[in-house]
Design an enzyme around this catalytic site. Structure first.
Site, PDB file in Angstrom:
ATOM      1  N   TYR A 135       0.809  -1.185   0.070  1.00 26.27           N
ATOM      2  CA  TYR A 135      -0.045   0.005  -0.236  1.00 26.27           C
ATOM      3  C   TYR A 135       0.917   1.296   0.099  1.00 26.27           C
ATOM      4  O   TYR A 135       1.374   1.443   1.003  1.00 26.27           O
ATOM      5  CB  TYR A 135      -0.790  -0.198   1.040  1.00 26.27           C
ATOM      6  CG  TYR A 135      -2.010   1.002   1.383  1.00 26.27           C
ATOM      7  CD1 TYR A 135      -1.729   2.423   2.115  1.00 26.27           C
ATOM      8  CD2 TYR A 135      -2.983   1.015   0.976  1.00 26.27           C
ATOM      9  CE1 TYR A 135      -2.563   3.304   2.238  1.00 26.27           C
ATOM     10  CE2 TYR A 135      -4.038   1.998   1.061  1.00 26.27           C
ATOM     11  CZ  TYR A 135      -3.769   3.247   1.643  1.00 26.27           C
ATOM     12  OH  TYR A 135      -4.986   4.177   1.951  1.00 26.27           O
ATOM     13  N   GLN A 137       1.298   4.540  -0.212  1.00 22.61           N
ATOM     14  CA  GLN A 137       0.683   6.133  -0.147  1.00 22.61           C
ATOM     15  C   GLN A 137       1.455   6.964   0.353  1.00 22.61           C
ATOM     16  O   GLN A 137       1.840   8.218  -0.271  1.00 22.61           O
ATOM     17  CB  GLN A 137      -0.605   6.043   0.961  1.00 22.61           C
ATOM     18  CG  GLN A 137      -1.287   7.412   1.078  1.00 22.61           C
ATOM     19  CD  GLN A 137      -2.464   7.053   2.083  1.00 22.61           C
ATOM     20  OE1 GLN A 137      -3.684   6.386   1.690  1.00 22.61           O
ATOM     21  NE2 GLN A 137      -2.436   7.788   3.281  1.00 22.61           N
ATOM     22  N   SER A 144       1.142  12.192   6.985  1.00 15.94           N
ATOM     23  CA  SER A 144      -0.044  12.799   7.358  1.00 15.94           C
ATOM     24  C   SER A 144      -0.817  13.388   6.400  1.00 15.94           C
ATOM     25  O   SER A 144      -1.938  13.257   6.420  1.00 15.94           O
ATOM     26  CB  SER A 144       0.314  13.703   8.586  1.00 15.94           C
ATOM     27  OG  SER A 144       0.641  13.098   9.400  1.00 15.94           O
ATOM     28  N   ARG A 339       0.234  -0.380  39.587  1.00 11.91           N
ATOM     29  CA  ARG A 339       0.785  -0.111  37.878  1.00 11.91           C
ATOM     30  C   ARG A 339       0.295  -1.290  37.285  1.00 11.91           C
ATOM     31  O   ARG A 339       0.089  -0.920  36.108  1.00 11.91           O
ATOM     32  CB  ARG A 339       2.232  -0.125  38.192  1.00 11.91           C
ATOM     33  CG  ARG A 339       2.783   1.045  38.911  1.00 11.91           C
ATOM     34  CD  ARG A 339       4.371   0.799  39.406  1.00 11.91           C
ATOM     35  NE  ARG A 339       5.243   0.623  38.343  1.00 11.91           N
ATOM     36  CZ  ARG A 339       6.408  -0.192  38.750  1.00 11.91           C
ATOM     37  NH1 ARG A 339       6.804  -0.545  39.700  1.00 11.91           N
ATOM     38  NH2 ARG A 339       7.144  -0.072  37.563  1.00 11.91           N
ATOM     39  N   GLY A 407      14.972  -5.638  36.564  1.00 10.46           N
ATOM     40  CA  GLY A 407      16.345  -5.682  35.525  1.00 10.46           C
ATOM     41  C   GLY A 407      16.082  -6.732  34.425  1.00 10.46           C
ATOM     42  O   GLY A 407      16.377  -6.684  33.359  1.00 10.46           O
ATOM     43  N   THR A 428       2.282   5.627  15.135  1.00  9.33           N
ATOM     44  CA  THR A 428       2.626   6.494  13.884  1.00  9.33           C
ATOM     45  C   THR A 428       1.990   6.038  12.739  1.00  9.33           C
ATOM     46  O   THR A 428       1.131   6.795  12.129  1.00  9.33           O
ATOM     47  CB  THR A 428       4.076   6.496  13.652  1.00  9.33           C
ATOM     48  OG1 THR A 428       4.606   6.919  14.993  1.00  9.33           O
ATOM     49  CG2 THR A 428       4.247   7.558  12.737  1.00  9.33           C
ATOM     50  N   GLU A 430      -0.409   4.206  10.163  1.00 12.29           N
ATOM     51  CA  GLU A 430      -2.079   4.301   9.888  1.00 12.29           C
ATOM     52  C   GLU A 430      -2.455   5.809  10.510  1.00 12.29           C
ATOM     53  O   GLU A 430      -3.592   5.907  11.029  1.00 12.29           O
ATOM     54  CB  GLU A 430      -2.730   3.027  10.430  1.00 12.29           C
ATOM     55  CG  GLU A 430      -4.066   2.643   9.670  1.00 12.29           C
ATOM     56  CD  GLU A 430      -3.539   2.631   8.095  1.00 12.29           C
ATOM     57  OE1 GLU A 430      -2.797   1.876   7.834  1.00 12.29           O
ATOM     58  OE2 GLU A 430      -4.143   3.330   7.432  1.00 12.29           O
TER      59      GLU A 430
END
Ligand SMILES: CCCCCCCCCC/C=C\CCCCCC(=O)SCCNC(=O)CCNC(=O)[C@H](O)C(C)(C)COP(=O)(O)OP(=O)(O)OC[C@H]1O[C@@H](n2cnc3c(N)ncnc32)[C@H](O)[C@@H]1OP(=O)(O)O
Ligand SMILES: Cc1cc2nc3c(=O)[nH]c(=O)nc-3n(C[C@H](O)[C@H](O)[C@H](O)COP(=O)(O)OP(=O)(O)OC[C@H]3O[C@@H](n4cnc5c(N)ncnc54)[C@H](O)[C@@H]3O)c2cc1C
Length: 636
Positions: A135, A137, A144, A339, A407, A428, A430
């Protein structure tokens, strides 16, 4: 010891039917059966081993990826796997490769934007992998800004052909996956020029390489763009650079000069351009499709990292020994729980939002076929926003899981560094996540007036708080007489809030469904509440400023979170077992099913090539002279 389940004591604490939760996670009994069968098939086949990736050079790594892709295809053909089973096999092979773009973008673009005639011509070849597509593009100068693409496609009515050309360096196609060394064809996006007039960006199927000897065709310059983040990771993918020098192309995807286009537009044999009465944004349709698949990918990636960190947190003991007794499991520390457990809840939340988005995409596609474009703007906003929200949270979550493992989380054998390196470009590709949130902000600006009406409708209290937050954030911004650009950073925050509202409300809706299995719905309710209250705690400033909650509510919410963490604790291992990942797919010693971590870590260390010799290469040349040098400097 091998064969001993070091996590058996944890699994015995479970308060729900894990097998039933596996079905919920998979989506249906059928989906579970396919996933379970195919993941075990891949795990048991040495042809799909992946534990040696970090020791291969780029060229060895890439050749190994080609071998695996060919082997996967042979397995699919030999076993006559269905399209669903084949997709699952490629998923569990777990290696970014040209096949992702062939199956994930090239084929969907032809199905979504090609005419019947073009689908009949190209899909059979693509399904049999007799052509391999990408693809194309993005360009060196534009990614963008799709309307800023520079590649041109000029229609020559004399020859009934399109001439594809790269007029500038920045118009070079740059990044397309599979383009660099493998793809024989591309869907290339270019500015259409007919009779000297320009008609914006459209897609064209262009052959790049000979199907005889794979050499680039006349006018085609193509190659790989070079090493990317991390060592193994995404370097199994040949993201490429491509330049066209007046390439003749007779196969436009959005045009067939000899056939009337059902979709975007048509160019007649007389060279007349006719814009049909469908929204031009349909040319962006493939991106909408891929964005909704990326949300499902996010739940897979995050659940994988959470599975590793949860199992290891139950194995790892540090401090807290009483009278020589065992030290405390780190999963019992409230900081570890605060967390880890919101990430566990997020993995389930993203799974269910991915299911809903898949339904939304199917619904909008059905409507488009009936020329009903009414839900297209919302589908665009949802896929763009949820792709942004889930990939950002997942990338951050994978890194948090690495840190949760101390670690040993930094070892390649933990599986987390590689997972992070493979996953982070999802923020980033798509669509850059901020650019996509700006699209959501635009949508909200246009529909903010309707937000109020949605507030009044009967909604669970939790949803009301989230809806009020979005409305408040929008009104604070819209009320200020300044331009969109000036307020864009604030509007992006409102866009994130809107997407979080969607995730919370769809999780709540999921719980209103019939969910079989002892204790399963109860566990999901706990996870839903953790997801919603964790975000409320994280963004409590927003919620307090709406007046929808008071500081006392905020404090109660935090108390409730701690209580919910205690409810999850005995079920944590069972909740990650429900993902049903094989040790092969997890690729992690820290996350291995039996929890037998230390012997496996120790054994793996000695397999590193550096340990093939006791005295390292370079000792005699560099270290021995150092150690033997006569020190003449009095000070030393
Ligand atoms: C366990 C580990 C798993 C991890 C996964 C690992 C997998 C590894 C393999 C991965 C394989 C594949 C994934 C990678 C593939 C990546 C492929 C790509 O990156 S392809 C290229 C992607 N590029 C983009 O996304 C470009 C982003 N830019 C745009 O979409 C547009 O330029 C824009 C929307 C930002 C701007 O559009 P533009 O037309 O220039 O201007 P407007 O903003 O004014 O929009 C006009 C109008 O159109 C509406 N619109 C925009 N987009 C869409 C759309 N897609 N659908 C429908 N409508 C759309 C917009 O809302 C405006 O409407 P108005 O009514 O006028 O407001
Ligand atoms: C691993 C990988 C695989 C890819 N695969 C493909 C592929 O197969 N096919 C393909 O065509 N492309 C592919 N791409 C390209 C990808 O789609 C683009 O990189 C992506 O769309 C981002 O565009 P960009 O690089 O131009 O970023 P830019 O837009 O240049 O982003 C740079 C910075 O500018 C900011 N920014 C840009 N515009 C605005 C604005 N209007 N307002 C505010 N901030 C703004 C962004 O937020 C970002 O912080 C891939 C990229 C990667 C990394």
């Amino acid at each position: 010891m091998e064969g001993v389940d070091h996590l058996a004591h944890e699994r015995n604490k479970s308060e729900f039917d894990v097998d039933a939760m596996k079905i919920v996670w998979a989506g249906s009994p059928h989906a579970f059966d396919v996933s379970d069968r195919i993941s075990k098939l891949v795990a048991s086949d040495p042809g799909f081993r992946k534990d040696n990736r970090s020791t291969l050079s780029r060229k060895e790594l890439f050749k190994n990826t080609l071998r695996k892709a060919a082997y996967a295809w042979k397995t699919i053909v030999d076993l006559r796997l269905s399209e669903e089973e084949a997709a699952k096999l490629r998923f569990y092979v777990d290696e970014p490769a040209f096949t992702d773009l062939h199956w994930g973008m090239f084929i969907p673009a032809i199905k979504g934007q090609g005419t019947e005639e073009q689908q009949q011509k190209w899909l059979p070849l693509a399904y049999k992998m007799q052509i391999i597509g990408c693809y194309a593009q993005t360009e060196l100068g534009h990614g963008s800004n799709v309307q800023g693409l520079e590649t041109t496609a000029t229609f020559d009515s004399q020859t009934d052909e399109f001439i594809i050309h790269s007029p500038t360096l920045t118009s070079s196609k740059w990044w397309p996956g599979g383009l660099g060394k493998v793809a024989t064809h591309a869907i290339a996006y270019a500015r259409l020029i007919v009779g000297g007039r320009e008609h914006g960006v459209h897609g064209f199927i262009v052959q790049l390489r000979s199907l005889e000897d794979h050499s680039p065709l006349l006018g085609i310059t193509v190659g790989d763009i070079g090493m990317k983040f991390g060592n193994g990771a995404y370097n199994t993918m040949d993201n490429g650079v491509l330049q066209f020098d007046h390439v003749l192309d007779v196969y436009s995807i959005a045009f067939a000069s000899i056939a009337v286009m059902l979709w975007v537009s048509q160019v007649t044999c007389e060279g007349k351009y006719k814009q049909s009465d469908v929204p031009r944004q349909l040319v962006y349709g493939t991106m909408v499709y891929v964005r909704q698949t990326i949300v499902a990918d996010a739940s897979c990636a995050l659940s994988r990292a959470v599975c590793i960190a949860t199992r290891y947190s139950a194995v790892r003991r540090q401090f807290g020994s009483q009278n020589g007794g065992p030290e405390t499991q780190v999963i019992d520390y409230k900081t570890q729980q605060s967390r880890l457990f919101p990430l566990l809840a997020s993995a389930y939340a993203f799974r269910f939002i991915g299911e809903w988005l898949k339904w939304l995409y199917a619904d909008v596609t059905q409507r488009l076929q009936a020329n009903d474009f009414s839900t297209l703007p919302e589908a665009h906003a949802c896929t763009a926003g949820l792709k942004s929200l889930t990939t950002t949270a997942t990338a951050d979550g994978i890194e948090e899981c690495r840190k949760l493992c101390g670690g040993h989380g930094y070892l390649c054998s933990s599986g987390l560094p590689e997972l992070f390196a493979v996953y982070v470009p999802a923020c980033t590709y798509e669509g850059d996540n901020t650019v996509l949130l700006l699209q959501v902000a635009r949508f909200l600006m246009k529909t903010v007036s309707q937000l109020g009406s949605r507030l009044s409708s009967k909604k669970p209290v939790g949803t009301i708080a989230y809806m009020t937050r979005v409305e408040h954030l929008m009104q604070c911004r819209c009320g200020v007489q300044r331009g969109f650009a000036e307020l864009s950073a604030d509007l992006v925050e409102a866009a994130v809030a809107h997407c979080q509202l969607i995730v919370v409300s769809k999780f709540i809706e999921k719980l209103q469904q019939e969910i079989p299995g002892k204790g399963v719905k109860q566990q999901l309710e706990v996870l839903c509440n953790i997801y919603a209250l964790f975000l409320l705690h994280k963004h409590q400033g927003d919620f307090l400023s709406t007046g929808c909650i008071t500081p006392k509510h905020a404090a109660l919410a935090n108390d409730e979170l701690r209580s919910l963490y205690s409810q999850v604790r005995p079920n944590a291992i069972a909740l990650v077992d429900a993902f049903n990942y094989t040790d092969h797919y997890l690729g992690s010693i820290l996350g291995c099913y039996d929890g037998n971590v230390y012997p496996k870590l120790y054994e793996a260390a000695w397999k590193d090539p550096l340990n093939e010799s006791v005295v390292p290469d370079g000792y005699h040349l560099y270290i021995r002279p150092l150690l033997k040098q006569e020190i003449r400097t009095a000070r030393l």
